[in-house]
Design a protein around this motif. Structure first.
Motif, mmCIF file in Angstrom:
data_model
loop_
_atom_site.group_PDB
_atom_site.id
_atom_site.type_symbol
_atom_site.label_atom_id
_atom_site.label_comp_id
_atom_site.label_asym_id
_atom_site.label_seq_id
_atom_site.Cartn_x
_atom_site.Cartn_y
_atom_site.Cartn_z
ATOM 1 N N GLU A 1 0.854 -1.191 0.000
ATOM 2 C CA GLU A 1 0.000 0.000 0.000
ATOM 3 C C GLU A 1 0.897 1.250 0.000
ATOM 4 O OE1 GLU A 1 -3.209 -0.260 2.781
ATOM 5 O OE2 GLU A 1 -3.478 1.900 2.821
ATOM 6 N N PRO A 2 0.561 2.248 -0.852
ATOM 7 C CA PRO A 2 1.402 3.459 -0.905
ATOM 8 C C PRO A 2 1.461 4.158 0.443
ATOM 9 C CG PRO A 2 -0.156 3.420 -2.716
ATOM 10 C CD PRO A 2 -0.542 2.308 -1.812
ATOM 11 N N GLU A 3 2.619 4.772 0.719
ATOM 12 C CA GLU A 3 2.814 5.436 1.996
ATOM 13 C C GLU A 3 3.331 6.849 1.786
ATOM 14 O OE1 GLU A 3 4.074 1.774 4.989
ATOM 15 O OE2 GLU A 3 5.590 3.143 4.229
ATOM 16 N N VAL A 4 3.079 7.690 2.775
ATOM 17 C CA VAL A 4 3.719 8.993 2.870
ATOM 18 C C VAL A 4 4.926 8.808 3.780
ATOM 19 C CG1 VAL A 4 3.477 11.359 3.679
ATOM 20 C CG2 VAL A 4 1.559 10.239 2.518
ATOM 21 N N THR A 5 6.090 9.200 3.300
ATOM 22 C CA THR A 5 7.337 8.972 4.030
ATOM 23 C C THR A 5 7.871 10.283 4.570
ATOM 24 O OG1 THR A 5 7.831 7.144 2.520
ATOM 25 C CG2 THR A 5 9.636 7.981 3.872
ATOM 26 N N GLN A 6 8.214 10.291 5.846
ATOM 27 C CA GLN A 6 8.773 11.489 6.456
ATOM 28 C C GLN A 6 10.158 11.194 7.026
ATOM 29 O OE1 GLN A 6 4.658 12.779 8.528
ATOM 30 N NE2 GLN A 6 6.326 14.265 8.821
ATOM 31 N N THR A 7 11.059 12.145 6.793
ATOM 32 C CA THR A 7 12.392 12.044 7.378
ATOM 33 C C THR A 7 12.844 13.391 7.924
ATOM 34 O OG1 THR A 7 13.375 12.470 5.191
ATOM 35 C CG2 THR A 7 13.159 10.157 5.886
ATOM 36 N N PRO A 8 13.635 13.414 9.003
ATOM 37 C CA PRO A 8 13.954 12.268 9.847
ATOM 38 C C PRO A 8 12.769 11.928 10.758
ATOM 39 C CG PRO A 8 14.860 14.261 10.816
ATOM 40 C CD PRO A 8 14.199 14.683 9.525
ATOM 41 N N SER A 9 12.882 10.843 11.481
ATOM 42 C CA SER A 9 11.808 10.501 12.416
ATOM 43 C C SER A 9 11.915 11.357 13.680
ATOM 44 C CB SER A 9 11.841 9.018 12.761
ATOM 45 O OG SER A 9 13.103 8.666 13.292
ATOM 46 N N HIS A 10 13.138 11.748 14.011
ATOM 47 C CA HIS A 10 13.359 12.599 15.181
ATOM 48 C C HIS A 10 14.473 13.584 14.863
ATOM 49 C CE1 HIS A 10 14.099 12.871 19.832
ATOM 50 N NE2 HIS A 10 13.522 13.939 19.341
ATOM 51 N N GLN A 11 14.224 14.863 15.167
ATOM 52 C CA GLN A 11 15.203 15.916 14.911
ATOM 53 C C GLN A 11 15.339 16.755 16.173
ATOM 54 O OE1 GLN A 11 16.225 17.198 11.380
ATOM 55 N NE2 GLN A 11 17.673 18.467 12.490
ATOM 56 N N VAL A 12 16.592 16.903 16.585
ATOM 57 C CA VAL A 12 16.868 17.791 17.723
ATOM 58 C C VAL A 12 17.627 18.993 17.186
ATOM 59 C CG1 VAL A 12 17.952 18.024 19.976
ATOM 60 C CG2 VAL A 12 16.996 15.813 19.286
ATOM 61 N N THR A 13 17.196 20.178 17.555
ATOM 62 C CA THR A 13 17.844 21.378 17.053
ATOM 63 C C THR A 13 17.928 22.414 18.158
ATOM 64 O OG1 THR A 13 17.838 23.002 15.253
ATOM 65 C CG2 THR A 13 15.722 22.508 16.260
ATOM 66 N N GLN A 14 18.921 23.291 18.021
ATOM 67 C CA GLN A 14 19.061 24.354 19.018
ATOM 68 C C GLN A 14 18.144 25.525 18.670
ATOM 69 O OE1 GLN A 14 23.205 25.442 19.587
ATOM 70 N NE2 GLN A 14 23.194 24.179 21.428
ATOM 71 N N MET A 15 17.647 26.164 19.687
ATOM 72 C CA MET A 15 16.790 27.336 19.522
ATOM 73 C C MET A 15 17.488 28.353 18.616
ATOM 74 S SD MET A 15 15.013 29.409 22.640
ATOM 75 C CE MET A 15 16.555 29.864 23.345
ATOM 76 N N GLY A 16 16.730 28.895 17.675
ATOM 77 C CA GLY A 16 17.274 29.875 16.752
ATOM 78 C C GLY A 16 17.806 29.289 15.456
ATOM 79 N N GLN A 17 17.983 27.994 15.425
ATOM 80 C CA GLN A 17 18.486 27.346 14.209
ATOM 81 C C GLN A 17 17.342 27.099 13.226
ATOM 82 O OE1 GLN A 17 21.878 26.468 13.540
ATOM 83 N NE2 GLN A 17 22.004 27.943 15.226
ATOM 84 N N GLU A 18 17.717 26.982 11.972
ATOM 85 C CA GLU A 18 16.767 26.617 10.922
ATOM 86 C C GLU A 18 16.654 25.103 10.850
ATOM 87 O OE1 GLU A 18 16.893 28.455 6.803
ATOM 88 O OE2 GLU A 18 17.581 26.420 6.347
ATOM 89 N N VAL A 19 15.465 24.629 10.570
ATOM 90 C CA VAL A 19 15.273 23.187 10.419
ATOM 91 C C VAL A 19 14.372 22.936 9.207
ATOM 92 C CG1 VAL A 19 13.251 23.084 11.952
ATOM 93 C CG2 VAL A 19 14.704 21.071 11.671
ATOM 94 N N ILE A 20 14.669 21.877 8.495
ATOM 95 C CA ILE A 20 13.855 21.472 7.347
ATOM 96 C C ILE A 20 13.353 20.056 7.581
ATOM 97 C CG2 ILE A 20 13.821 21.004 4.866
ATOM 98 C CD1 ILE A 20 15.993 23.117 4.531
#
Lengths: 115, 113
Positions: A1-20
């Protein structure tokens, strides 16, 4: 069955940083969405995207957020300068059509932790 | 604005028994869709069942059925013959002609052996 895939499963980032956060919707779907769920709270709509432009956004989706479909398969959510309150589970979803009868398919989510 | 209310933060059911999760919503629209989503510990949102507001017949999907009362703006989910794998958060959601799904706060369902 087709799936929607998301990456990463967990992201840790510092306040003020950009994240995608990245998502690969189902290949024949045309409508794409981002939702978020702060721990212990309900799932909230952020934005919908169709034909390379935003079709609807919530008041949560302010200037710190942007979405993009950089190629034929990926759909990204960018947070420019993360805040502690951006910590949440972010869900990508896609649908074949705009009508509610098409339903959504959700991905498994990306847990974003801002420290 | 449309609101979705799930008044039961937690529910418990014994395996093989039946449980009903309640949901009410507020809208001035006449044409809309209602959904129940399941969120197991894996966190993925899985569509359980969908109801079109213009259809009077209640939707059913195997062991899952709804009691849709349009005048009362009520949309409850009945799970028959409950199984251990049914344990999850259950979210009621509403959608009109727009793009967004409006979710309730969820009901945590515990299934005991």
């Amino acid at each position: 069955e087709p799936e929607v895939t998301q990456t990463p499963s967990h992201q840790v980032t510092q306040m003020g940083q950009e994240v995608i956060l990245r998502c690969v919707p189902i290949s024949n779907h045309l409508y794409f969405y981002w939702y978020r769920q702060i721990l212990g709270q309900k799932v909230e709509f952020l934005v919908s995207f169709y034909n390379n432009e935003i079709s609807e956004k919530s008041e949560i989706f302010d200037d710190q957020f942007s979405v993009e479909r950089p190629d034929g398969s990926n759909f990204t959510l960018k947070i420019r300068s993360t805040k502690l309150e951006d910590s949440a589970m972010y869900f990508c979803a896609s649908s074949e059509g705009q009508g509610a009868n098409y339903g959504y398919t959700f991905g498994s989510g990306t847990r974003l932790t801002v420290v | 604005a449309q609101t979705v209310t799930q008044s039961q933060p937690e529910m418990s059911v014994q395996e093989a028994e039946t449980v009903t999760l309640s949901c009410t919503y507020d809208t001035s629209e006449s044409d809309y869709y209602l959904f129940w989503y399941k969120q197991p510990p894996s966190r993925q949102m899985i569509l359980v069942i969908r109801q079109e507001a213009y259809k009077q017949q209640n939707a059913t999907e195997n062991r899952f059925s709804v009691n849709f009362q349009k005048a009362a703006k009520s949309f409850s989910l009945k799970i028959s013959d409950s199984q251990l794998g049914d344990a999850a958060m259950y979210f009621c959601a509403y959608r009109n002609s727009g793009y967004a799904l409006n979710f309730g706060k969820g009901t945590s369902l515990l299934v005991t052996p």
